[in-house]
Design an enzyme around this catalytic site. Structure first.
Site, PDB file in Angstrom:
ATOM      1  N   GLY A   1       0.836  -1.192   0.000  1.00 24.31           N
ATOM      2  CA  GLY A   1       0.000   0.000   0.000  1.00 24.31           C
ATOM      3  C   GLY A   1       0.870   1.240   0.000  1.00 24.31           C
ATOM      4  O   GLY A   1       2.022   1.186   0.443  1.00 24.31           O
TER       5      GLY A   1
ATOM      6  N   CYS B   1       5.831   0.112   7.500  1.00 23.48           N
ATOM      7  CA  CYS B   1       5.498   1.258   6.664  1.00 23.48           C
ATOM      8  C   CYS B   1       6.725   1.642   5.855  1.00 23.48           C
ATOM      9  O   CYS B   1       7.837   1.660   6.397  1.00 23.48           O
ATOM     10  CB  CYS B   1       5.076   2.430   7.550  1.00 23.48           C
ATOM     11  SG  CYS B   1       4.649   3.906   6.624  1.00 23.48           S
ATOM     12  N   LEU B   2       6.525   1.927   4.573  1.00 25.27           N
ATOM     13  CA  LEU B   2       7.660   2.308   3.725  1.00 25.27           C
ATOM     14  C   LEU B   2       8.298   3.613   4.190  1.00 25.27           C
ATOM     15  O   LEU B   2       9.448   3.884   3.873  1.00 25.27           O
ATOM     16  CB  LEU B   2       7.214   2.431   2.260  1.00 25.27           C
ATOM     17  CG  LEU B   2       6.742   1.122   1.606  1.00 25.27           C
ATOM     18  CD1 LEU B   2       6.165   1.391   0.229  1.00 25.27           C
ATOM     19  CD2 LEU B   2       7.890   0.121   1.520  1.00 25.27           C
TER      20      LEU B   2
ATOM     21  N   HIS C   1      -4.491   1.684   7.324  1.00 26.96           N
ATOM     22  CA  HIS C   1      -3.129   2.217   7.472  1.00 26.96           C
ATOM     23  C   HIS C   1      -2.873   3.319   6.439  1.00 26.96           C
ATOM     24  O   HIS C   1      -2.366   4.388   6.772  1.00 26.96           O
ATOM     25  CB  HIS C   1      -2.127   1.058   7.317  1.00 26.96           C
ATOM     26  CG  HIS C   1      -0.688   1.469   7.304  1.00 26.96           C
ATOM     27  ND1 HIS C   1       0.209   1.070   8.274  1.00 26.96           N
ATOM     28  CD2 HIS C   1       0.022   2.238   6.438  1.00 26.96           C
ATOM     29  CE1 HIS C   1       1.402   1.596   7.999  1.00 26.96           C
ATOM     30  NE2 HIS C   1       1.316   2.296   6.884  1.00 26.96           N
ATOM     31  N   GLU C   2      -3.253   3.046   5.182  1.00 25.13           N
ATOM     32  CA  GLU C   2      -3.026   4.048   4.119  1.00 25.13           C
ATOM     33  C   GLU C   2      -3.892   5.280   4.331  1.00 25.13           C
ATOM     34  O   GLU C   2      -3.450   6.407   4.108  1.00 25.13           O
ATOM     35  CB  GLU C   2      -3.287   3.447   2.734  1.00 25.13           C
ATOM     36  CG  GLU C   2      -2.425   2.254   2.363  1.00 25.13           C
ATOM     37  CD  GLU C   2      -0.959   2.411   2.691  1.00 25.13           C
ATOM     38  OE1 GLU C   2      -0.431   3.542   2.637  1.00 25.13           O
ATOM     39  OE2 GLU C   2      -0.319   1.403   3.033  1.00 25.13           O
TER      40      GLU C   2
ATOM     41  N   HIS D   1      -2.471   7.788   6.675  1.00 21.14           N
ATOM     42  CA  HIS D   1      -1.458   8.680   6.093  1.00 21.14           C
ATOM     43  C   HIS D   1      -2.095   9.972   5.580  1.00 21.14           C
ATOM     44  O   HIS D   1      -1.459  11.025   5.586  1.00 21.14           O
ATOM     45  CB  HIS D   1      -0.753   7.994   4.906  1.00 21.14           C
ATOM     46  CG  HIS D   1       0.372   7.074   5.301  1.00 21.14           C
ATOM     47  ND1 HIS D   1       1.494   7.512   5.968  1.00 21.14           N
ATOM     48  CD2 HIS D   1       0.552   5.754   5.105  1.00 21.14           C
ATOM     49  CE1 HIS D   1       2.309   6.492   6.166  1.00 21.14           C
ATOM     50  NE2 HIS D   1       1.764   5.399   5.654  1.00 21.14           N
TER      51      HIS D   1
ATOM     52  N   GLN E   1       3.150  10.027   1.085  1.00 20.74           N
ATOM     53  CA  GLN E   1       4.441   9.328   1.174  1.00 20.74           C
ATOM     54  C   GLN E   1       5.351   9.612  -0.017  1.00 20.74           C
ATOM     55  O   GLN E   1       6.548   9.363   0.037  1.00 20.74           O
ATOM     56  CB  GLN E   1       4.220   7.811   1.268  1.00 20.74           C
ATOM     57  CG  GLN E   1       3.586   7.382   2.577  1.00 20.74           C
ATOM     58  CD  GLN E   1       3.452   5.879   2.631  1.00 20.74           C
ATOM     59  OE1 GLN E   1       2.486   5.331   2.107  1.00 20.74           O
ATOM     60  NE2 GLN E   1       4.412   5.208   3.233  1.00 20.74           N
TER      61      GLN E   1
HETATM   62 NI    NI Z   1       2.610   3.502   5.713  1.00 20.32          NI
END
Ligand code: NI
Length: 173
Positions: free
Chosen positions: A46, A94-95, A136-137, A140, A51
């Protein structure tokens, strides 16, 4: 399509509430495509527009594994219109917090309303990994990272580890 640089915390864009998309036009579709390519390249399941430094309410998700057919989902202006009372504890990463993982409690299932790539209103019932990933996304988009769901003790531990592992390396942006 293009692979975009992924912001790593701490970064002010990651803490900013993203703006709604007015119309899903070619520019937004391009953003969605670039985000998908960036997510697959990372690899991740995701990615949210903040991000990649774009403060717009756009997310992409694909929870399929390498040996499955890809099943990308692109959402603009996603909204949770229902959440289960039942909660679930699941490990998240998370990236934007590379190599950091922790267990987070969230509703087990959610119903999400969003605009698809054609600007059509759609609804999705998501549970298990998909439910967690979408939540989660969406976090953000409100400037929330998974560590913000943890106690300050755990959060600071992760952010300290992250700083340590990043020190001496060139910044991602
Ligand atoms: Ni994330």
């Amino acid at each position: 399509m293009a692979i975009l640089p992924i912001l790593v915390a701490p970064n002010p864009v990651l803490k900013t509430k993203a703006k709604p998309v007015d119309t899903v036009d070619d520019e937004i579709r391009q953003l969605m495509n670039d985000m998908l390519e960036t997510m697959y390249n990372a690899p991740g399941i995701g990615l949210a527009a903040p991000q990649v430094g774009v403060s717009k309410r756009v997310i992409v998700v694909d929870i399929t594994t390498e040996d499955e057919e890809p099943n990308p989902l692109c959402m603009a202006n996603p909204e949770i219109i229902w959440a289960s009372e039942e909660e679930e504890l699941r490990e998240e990463g998370c990236l934007s917090l590379p190599e950091q993982f922790a267990e987070v409690v969230r509703p087990k299932a959610v119903r999400v309303r969003y605009l698809d790539k054609e600007g059509e209103i759609r609804e999705l019932d998501a549970d298990e990994l998909m439910g967690i990933c979408v939540q989660h996304e969406m976090d953000h988009l409100d400037g929330t990272l998974f560590v913000d769901h943890l106690s300050s003790l755990k959060r600071n531990m992760i952010l300290r580890k992250l700083r340590k592992s990043r020190s001496g390396k060139p910044a991602t942006v």
